[in-house]
Design an enzyme around this catalytic site. Structure first.
Site, PDB file in Angstrom:
ATOM      1  CB  SER A  70      45.278  38.706  19.740  1.00  0.00           C
ATOM      2  OG  SER A  70      45.420  38.697  21.130  1.00  0.00           O
ATOM      3  CG  HIS A  91      45.932  36.837  15.654  1.00  0.00           C
ATOM      4  ND1 HIS A  91      44.691  36.734  15.071  1.00  0.00           N
ATOM      5  CD2 HIS A  91      45.729  36.716  16.980  1.00  0.00           C
ATOM      6  CE1 HIS A  91      43.779  36.569  16.007  1.00  0.00           C
ATOM      7  NE2 HIS A  91      44.379  36.550  17.183  1.00  0.00           N
ATOM      8  CE  LYS A 116      43.769  33.133  17.155  1.00  0.00           C
ATOM      9  NZ  LYS A 116      42.386  33.124  17.639  1.00  0.00           N
TER      10      LYS A 116
HETATM   11  N1  PMP Z   1      47.409  32.886  21.237  1.00  0.00           N
HETATM   12  C1  PMP Z   1      46.897  34.007  20.695  1.00  0.00           C
HETATM   13  C2  PMP Z   1      47.813  35.180  20.477  1.00  0.00           C
HETATM   14  C3  PMP Z   1      45.554  34.073  20.355  1.00  0.00           C
HETATM   15  O1  PMP Z   1      45.038  35.184  19.838  1.00  0.00           O
HETATM   16  C4  PMP Z   1      44.736  32.942  20.568  1.00  0.00           C
HETATM   17  C5  PMP Z   1      43.263  32.931  20.156  1.00  0.00           C
HETATM   18  N2  PMP Z   1      42.433  33.749  20.885  1.00  0.00           N
HETATM   19  C6  PMP Z   1      45.304  31.809  21.149  1.00  0.00           C
HETATM   20  C7  PMP Z   1      46.649  31.807  21.452  1.00  0.00           C
HETATM   21  C8  PMP Z   1      44.479  30.592  21.440  1.00  0.00           C
HETATM   22  O2  PMP Z   1      44.250  29.896  20.251  1.00  0.00           O
HETATM   23  P1  PMP Z   1      42.981  28.936  20.074  1.00  0.00           P
HETATM   24  O3  PMP Z   1      41.824  29.810  19.768  1.00  0.00           O
HETATM   25  O4  PMP Z   1      43.385  28.063  18.921  1.00  0.00           O
HETATM   26  O5  PMP Z   1      42.831  28.188  21.339  1.00  0.00           O
END
Ligand code: PMP
Length: 425
Positions: free
Chosen positions: A213, A241, A272
């Protein structure tokens, strides 16, 4: 650790100062942190919690925390890469569902919190990944913690890419399993970790982000999967992502790497590219049935409101049947990344809708971001501890709705301000 009295003495506070163990008063660190916040505000750095007043595709109205003025911006900070969070069909479906089902579900999924829409969305997600079943979680964070803590016990082992998302590490720590990490993307390190982690008397899970990310880079699943198999480990990927973005038809990193059907647990978020909120796991029916009763964030947390689920049903219909947004997104990614590289920016190994502009000096990166915002370009600031100390960055998120004119405006500003702040020559 920094206490309030010391905070006022230290010349420049850093985020890391607040992670060390504290003294007798647990709140002292919060008081000390006020000095760090005040310092950022005095420097004109308002990169967090800038209030969005309206959003439409690749543009948004934002209130400037510095002077309170409302600014129309080109949005390069949203993860709604396909613009689905404001797609008319999605918004309409959501509004209709609020009238029929209400605003919230009022219960956890196993009790009164499952509507027919939830059941249908789980079916669609399973169909999207061509697996038997899927389970919805309130968020992606909850999904990672839930899946990992349900599968791993004390005595088991887990092997993580060092750059995996925080929620994966949090789940691993909570599970009590032995935690092994390998240097980001380094297959020799992974194999060494697997040799140490695996054994005949316990289970081992290899976990990797599909798209990292903060880097925008994709995992080498075509190498990770065979290595895990060689050592008898299971494989879990976090497609937060990647869903809707990566792969020839947006089915994710496994599609890109040619290993669909070989991933034991696919985790993803609905927050996302899908544009809503929620997390999921997709896999075999027996795994998903087990998670429904043993993944604690599913069992103990209220389900996603029906208006969100109704919007997501439209989203998965669009993802499955309409390739135009995916194509438009990739046209924009390739154009913007190509031009940024040509200007001399360091964009790492990005291969997704996340393009990091990696600098060396935090002050220079912050200065450029301040100027970008003043000119109506909204991008995010990322620094330690989210990334290593010497690699602060501007995180640019591309959207399918950005026009060529908007991207050219962005590139002109990046070139001029990148030179001004010494990020390019
Ligand atoms: N895994 C990854 C790789 C992420 O980038 C994110 C979001 N920041 C999450 C999990 C968590 O997802 P959510 O925002 O839906 O809680």
């Amino acid at each position: 650790m920094i206490v309030a009295s010391e905070a006022t003495k230290k010349a420049r506070l850093e985020w890391g100062d607040f992670y060390d163990p504290g003294g007798a008063d647990l709140f002292d660190k919060a008081r000390g942190f006020q000095a760090a916040l005040a310092q950022e505000a005095a420097d004109g750095n308002h990169f967090f919690r800038r209030p969005i007043l309206a959003a439409d595709g690749g543009r948004a109205l934002v209130r400037d925390p510095e002077d309170g003025r409302v600014r129309e911006v080109i949005m390069l900070g949203s993860n709604s890469f396909l613009g689905l969070s404001t797609h008319p069909r999605v918004v309409e479906a959501s509004r209709d569902a609020a009238r029929q089902y209400g605003f919230g579900t009022g219960a956890v999924s196993l009790y009164a919190g499952t509507t027919d829409l939830h059941v249908e969305l789980e079916r669609r997600i399973a169909a999207f990944y061509r697996v038997e079943d899927a389970i919805l979680f309130p968020t992606g964070y909850a999904a990672n913690v839930g899946i990992i803590t349900a599968l791993l016990r004390k005595g088991d082992a887990v092997v993580n890419d060092l750059f995996n998302h925080a929620s994966i590490f949090d789940g691993c720590i909570q599970s009590g399993a032995a935690l092994h990490t390998f240097a980001h993307g380094r297959m020799r390190h992974l194999e060494r970790a697997l040799k140490r982690a695996t054994g005949p008397d316990h289970g081992t899970l290899v976990i990797t982000d599909g798209v990292f990310s903060m880097e925008g880079e994709t995992a080498k699943l075509d190498e990770i999967v065979p290595l895990a198999r060689k050592y008898g480990a299971r494989v879990m990927i976090d497609e937060a992502h990647a869903v809707g973005v990566v792969g020839p038809t947006g089915r994710g990193t496994a599609e890109k790497c040619g290993v669909e059907g070989e991933i034991d647990v696919v985790m993803g978020t609905l927050s996302k590219a899908p544009g809503g909120i929620g997390g999921y796991a997709a896999g075999s029916r027996e795994l998903i049935d087990y998670l429904r009763y043993f993944a604690r964030p599913y069992f103990f947390s209220t389900s996603i409101p029906a208006p969100v689920i109704a919007g997501l049903l439209e989203v998965f219909d669009i993802l499955a049947n309409d390739p135009t947004l995916h194509r438009a997104l990739w046209r924009n990614i390739q154009y913007l990344r190509g031009e940024l590289d040509a200007l001399g920016f360091n964009t790492g190994k990005s291969a997704s809708a996340i393009i990091p502009i990696i600098g060396r000096d935090e002050a220079a990166v912050k200065g450029m971001l301040r100027d970008l915002f003043a000119e109506g370009i909204f991008a995010n600031y990322v620094a330690f501890p989210a990334v290593p100390k010497n690699r602060p960055r501007i995180r640019v998120n591309v959207m399918a709705q950005h026009t060529r004119k908007e991207l050219d405006e962005v590139l002109e500003a990046f070139e001029r301000l990148g030179k001004k702040h010494g990020i390019i020559e």
